[in-house]
Motif scaffolding. Structure first.
Motif, PDB file in Angstrom:
ATOM      1  N   GLN A  38     -11.911  -6.178 -11.040  1.00  0.00           N
ATOM      2  CA  GLN A  38     -10.754  -6.527 -10.116  1.00  0.00           C
ATOM      3  C   GLN A  38      -9.892  -5.047  -9.701  1.00  0.00           C
ATOM      4  O   GLN A  38     -10.062  -4.081 -10.282  1.00  0.00           O
ATOM      5  CB  GLN A  38      -9.774  -7.318 -11.244  1.00  0.00           C
ATOM      6  CG  GLN A  38     -10.158  -8.582 -11.620  1.00  0.00           C
ATOM      7  CD  GLN A  38      -9.422  -9.099 -12.681  1.00  0.00           C
ATOM      8  OE1 GLN A  38      -8.260  -8.829 -13.084  1.00  0.00           O
ATOM      9  NE2 GLN A  38      -9.821 -10.216 -13.247  1.00  0.00           N
ATOM     10  N   LEU A  39      -9.282  -5.208  -8.609  1.00  0.00           N
ATOM     11  CA  LEU A  39      -8.584  -4.173  -8.251  1.00  0.00           C
ATOM     12  C   LEU A  39      -7.127  -4.412  -8.668  1.00  0.00           C
ATOM     13  O   LEU A  39      -6.494  -5.439  -8.681  1.00  0.00           O
ATOM     14  CB  LEU A  39      -8.639  -4.234  -6.661  1.00  0.00           C
ATOM     15  CG  LEU A  39      -8.374  -2.700  -5.853  1.00  0.00           C
ATOM     16  CD1 LEU A  39      -9.176  -1.871  -6.329  1.00  0.00           C
ATOM     17  CD2 LEU A  39      -8.197  -2.799  -4.390  1.00  0.00           C
ATOM     18  N   VAL A  40      -6.556  -3.345  -9.361  1.00  0.00           N
ATOM     19  CA  VAL A  40      -5.285  -3.327  -9.909  1.00  0.00           C
ATOM     20  C   VAL A  40      -4.314  -2.153  -9.088  1.00  0.00           C
ATOM     21  O   VAL A  40      -4.836  -0.895  -9.189  1.00  0.00           O
ATOM     22  CB  VAL A  40      -5.378  -3.081 -11.442  1.00  0.00           C
ATOM     23  CG1 VAL A  40      -4.020  -3.045 -11.895  1.00  0.00           C
ATOM     24  CG2 VAL A  40      -6.202  -4.093 -11.960  1.00  0.00           C
ATOM     25  N   TYR A  41      -3.180  -2.392  -8.809  1.00  0.00           N
ATOM     26  CA  TYR A  41      -2.319  -1.568  -8.430  1.00  0.00           C
ATOM     27  C   TYR A  41      -1.152  -1.277  -9.285  1.00  0.00           C
ATOM     28  O   TYR A  41      -0.599  -1.925  -9.773  1.00  0.00           O
ATOM     29  CB  TYR A  41      -1.543  -1.839  -6.948  1.00  0.00           C
ATOM     30  CG  TYR A  41      -2.375  -1.866  -5.645  1.00  0.00           C
ATOM     31  CD1 TYR A  41      -2.228  -0.900  -4.593  1.00  0.00           C
ATOM     32  CD2 TYR A  41      -3.302  -2.796  -5.494  1.00  0.00           C
ATOM     33  CE1 TYR A  41      -2.808  -0.925  -3.645  1.00  0.00           C
ATOM     34  CE2 TYR A  41      -4.469  -2.578  -4.345  1.00  0.00           C
ATOM     35  CZ  TYR A  41      -4.146  -1.453  -3.445  1.00  0.00           C
ATOM     36  OH  TYR A  41      -4.902  -1.585  -2.310  1.00  0.00           O
ATOM     37  N   THR A  42      -0.982   0.113  -9.642  1.00  0.00           N
ATOM     38  CA  THR A  42       0.068   0.358 -10.552  1.00  0.00           C
ATOM     39  C   THR A  42       0.850   1.563 -10.027  1.00  0.00           C
ATOM     40  O   THR A  42       0.483   2.465  -9.479  1.00  0.00           O
ATOM     41  CB  THR A  42      -0.645   1.077 -11.907  1.00  0.00           C
ATOM     42  OG1 THR A  42      -1.523  -0.165 -12.305  1.00  0.00           O
ATOM     43  CG2 THR A  42       0.367   1.169 -12.784  1.00  0.00           C
ATOM     44  N   VAL A  43       2.318   1.303 -10.217  1.00  0.00           N
ATOM     45  CA  VAL A  43       3.286   2.244  -9.567  1.00  0.00           C
ATOM     46  C   VAL A  43       3.210   3.640 -10.561  1.00  0.00           C
ATOM     47  O   VAL A  43       3.398   3.515 -11.808  1.00  0.00           O
ATOM     48  CB  VAL A  43       4.745   1.693  -9.544  1.00  0.00           C
ATOM     49  CG1 VAL A  43       5.896   2.906  -9.164  1.00  0.00           C
ATOM     50  CG2 VAL A  43       4.528   0.686  -8.501  1.00  0.00           C
ATOM     51  N   VAL A  44       2.828   4.625 -10.258  1.00  0.00           N
ATOM     52  CA  VAL A  44       2.947   5.800 -11.098  1.00  0.00           C
ATOM     53  C   VAL A  44       3.950   6.841 -11.084  1.00  0.00           C
ATOM     54  O   VAL A  44       4.041   7.686 -11.583  1.00  0.00           O
ATOM     55  CB  VAL A  44       1.399   6.657 -11.189  1.00  0.00           C
ATOM     56  CG1 VAL A  44       0.491   5.417 -11.638  1.00  0.00           C
ATOM     57  CG2 VAL A  44       1.042   6.936  -9.771  1.00  0.00           C
ATOM     58  N   GLU A  45       4.627   6.751  -9.754  1.00  0.00           N
ATOM     59  CA  GLU A  45       5.817   7.743  -9.438  1.00  0.00           C
ATOM     60  C   GLU A  45       6.807   7.024  -8.777  1.00  0.00           C
ATOM     61  O   GLU A  45       6.621   6.075  -7.792  1.00  0.00           O
ATOM     62  CB  GLU A  45       5.333   8.741  -8.396  1.00  0.00           C
ATOM     63  CG  GLU A  45       4.055   9.694  -8.756  1.00  0.00           C
ATOM     64  CD  GLU A  45       3.599  10.287  -7.590  1.00  0.00           C
ATOM     65  OE1 GLU A  45       4.303  10.825  -6.424  1.00  0.00           O
ATOM     66  OE2 GLU A  45       2.572  11.319  -7.619  1.00  0.00           O
ATOM     67  N   SER A  46       7.905   7.172  -9.584  1.00  0.00           N
ATOM     68  CA  SER A  46       9.093   6.218  -9.250  1.00  0.00           C
ATOM     69  C   SER A  46       9.913   7.066  -8.031  1.00  0.00           C
ATOM     70  O   SER A  46       9.602   8.153  -7.504  1.00  0.00           O
ATOM     71  CB  SER A  46      10.236   6.319 -10.269  1.00  0.00           C
ATOM     72  OG  SER A  46      10.682   7.370 -10.993  1.00  0.00           O
ATOM     73  N   GLY A  47      10.900   6.496  -7.581  1.00  0.00           N
ATOM     74  CA  GLY A  47      11.570   7.086  -6.305  1.00  0.00           C
ATOM     75  C   GLY A  47      11.039   6.332  -5.038  1.00  0.00           C
ATOM     76  O   GLY A  47      10.154   5.536  -5.020  1.00  0.00           O
ATOM     77  N   LYS A  48      11.714   6.620  -4.001  1.00  0.00           N
ATOM     78  CA  LYS A  48      11.687   6.004  -2.849  1.00  0.00           C
ATOM     79  C   LYS A  48      10.363   6.754  -1.922  1.00  0.00           C
ATOM     80  O   LYS A  48      10.104   7.847  -1.827  1.00  0.00           O
ATOM     81  CB  LYS A  48      12.920   6.287  -1.749  1.00  0.00           C
ATOM     82  CG  LYS A  48      12.616   5.530  -0.613  1.00  0.00           C
ATOM     83  CD  LYS A  48      13.926   5.591   0.526  1.00  0.00           C
ATOM     84  CE  LYS A  48      14.016   4.628   1.710  1.00  0.00           C
ATOM     85  NZ  LYS A  48      14.978   4.723   2.300  1.00  0.00           N
ATOM     86  N   LYS A  49       9.425   6.058  -1.727  1.00  0.00           N
ATOM     87  CA  LYS A  49       8.287   6.499  -1.141  1.00  0.00           C
ATOM     88  C   LYS A  49       8.215   5.804   0.462  1.00  0.00           C
ATOM     89  O   LYS A  49       8.631   4.963   0.638  1.00  0.00           O
ATOM     90  CB  LYS A  49       7.001   6.335  -2.098  1.00  0.00           C
ATOM     91  CG  LYS A  49       7.095   6.614  -3.310  1.00  0.00           C
ATOM     92  CD  LYS A  49       6.928   8.242  -3.301  1.00  0.00           C
ATOM     93  CE  LYS A  49       7.057   8.721  -4.652  1.00  0.00           C
ATOM     94  NZ  LYS A  49       6.800  10.654  -4.763  1.00  0.00           N
TER      95      LYS A  49
END
Length: 378
Positions: free
Chosen positions: A149-160
């Protein structure tokens, strides 16, 4: 016991999944000879009930055991399609010449195949990619886990900066992805989904779908989840539902399994029309009329693909072959003027195309595979 009474009991036992192995073999043979047609059609219209005393008497005589398979029939030509009949069909009904033809010309079933297109246009074959992190963009890590499966994980906070990805399955492919918000999506063959790599600082979670997908949406009342297709928009807050929006079908179908969704038309004279669905309901948007209709859903039929099998329930030949075309990556060529058979039954999506065709041919249609072409004759 007279033949008609015996046939009636045999059909009733088939409906109730009570046949022994020997009875199943007899059932197939009698069906092939046409001796059970009237009783099967009567049973399908709920006119073939057997009295409890007759059933109990038969049970005592045969010392039966229960097997698991499904009733099948056709409107014009009786067709038996059942998981429990595969080995029987392969060894007893299909002649050796037909087996040898299919041995040379066949198609493997589909599998986990997809392409990931990144925001910069880079394409990554998820079929060939190794497990682990395969990309990182806009503060999000994209990982292929050990289950494929493909998993997306936020690793850097803040506005991108908002970046969009697209996952596309070919004919003969399917894939599962976990979106950045935790929503799980199963893509069927010949489908695609476009979505932002992060929903941070967004007012909603909007994705675009082509083809078919099943969603289990992560609940977030403050951030509605929206699925946009060519003809409609579906808004949810946390629910399980399926959308079938293939261009070669006659309508877009949205089926709700759990929770609540709102379906809104995006085009046509009824643009803006909205309806809410309850669990077990299906919204249908006809391509020609653009009308939005709500009705009771056949959950087994809708969810069969996601559970790994085909479920036919009154489907005509064209409908059946559209599904086979997408899953086995073949083009269907019709060499018959018309066919009004209806098919009912279950077939695993894990078998080769030839196995499916052998069973369909029991209904009177015939097939020939030439490369990527599936030729249909009567």
């Amino acid at each position: 016991m007279e033949d008609n009474e015996f046939y009636k009991i045999l059909v009733n036992r088939y409906i109730n999944k009570q046949l022994t192995d020997d009875e199943l073999e007899l059932f197939v043979q009698l069906t092939k000879e046409g001796k059970l047609d009237d009783h099967l059609l009567a049973a399908m219209s709920k006119k073939g009930d057997i009295s409890e005393s007759d059933q109990e008497d038969y049970d005592r005589q045969t010392k039966t055991k229960r097997l698991w398979y499904k009733l099948t029939a056709a409107a014009v030509v009786l067709v038996v399609l059942s998981v429990g009949l595969y080995s029987y069909f392969n060894h007893n009904i299909i002649d050796g010449n037909k087996q040898s033809v299919y041995a040379k010309h066949d198609a493997e079933p589909g599998g986990d195949k997809a392409t990931l297109t990144l925001a910069d246009g880079t394409e990554i074959s998820l079929t060939d990619a190794d497990n682990g992190q395969i990309a990182k963009q806009a503060g999000v890590a994209i990982t292929k886990n050990t289950s494929g499966q493909l998993v997306y994980t936020v690793v850097e906070s803040g506005k991108k900066e908002i970046a969009y990805n697209t996952i596309t399955t070919p004919r003969g492919g399917q894939y599962q992805v976990n979106l950045p918000d935790g929503t799980q999506v199963w893509l069927n063959a010949a489908s695609s989904i476009k979505f932002p790599t992060s929903f941070a600082n967004a007012s909603n979670r909007k994705v675009e779908l082509k083809g078919e997908a099943y969603f289990e949406v992560f609940k977030n009342k403050k951030l509605p989840f929206i699925v946009v297709t060519d003809k409609q928009e579906v808004e949810v807050f946390g629910t399980h539902f399926n959308i079938n929006s293939y261009d070669d079908e006659t309508s877009v179908k949205t089926t709700l399994l759990e929770g609540s969704v709102k379906v809104s038309l995006l085009s046509g004279g009824n643009k803006g029309t909205s309806r809410f669905l309850k669990p077990g309901e299906q919204a249908s948007v006809e391509y020609q009329t653009r009308n939005l209709k709500i009705g009771k859903a056949n959950i087994d039929q809708v969810m069969a693909w996601q559970k790994g099998y085909f479920h036919f329930e009154g489907d005509d030949l064209q409908s059946v072959l559209r599904q086979l075309s997408r899953w086995y990556d073949v083009d269907v060529v019709y060499q018959l003027s018309h066919n009004d058979d209806e098919f009912m039954g279950d077939i695993p999506r894990s078998v080769k195309l030839s196995e499916v065709l052998k069973i369909l041919e029991f209904g009177g249609v015939h097939f020939k595979i030439e490369g990527k072409k599936l030729i249909v004759t009567k």
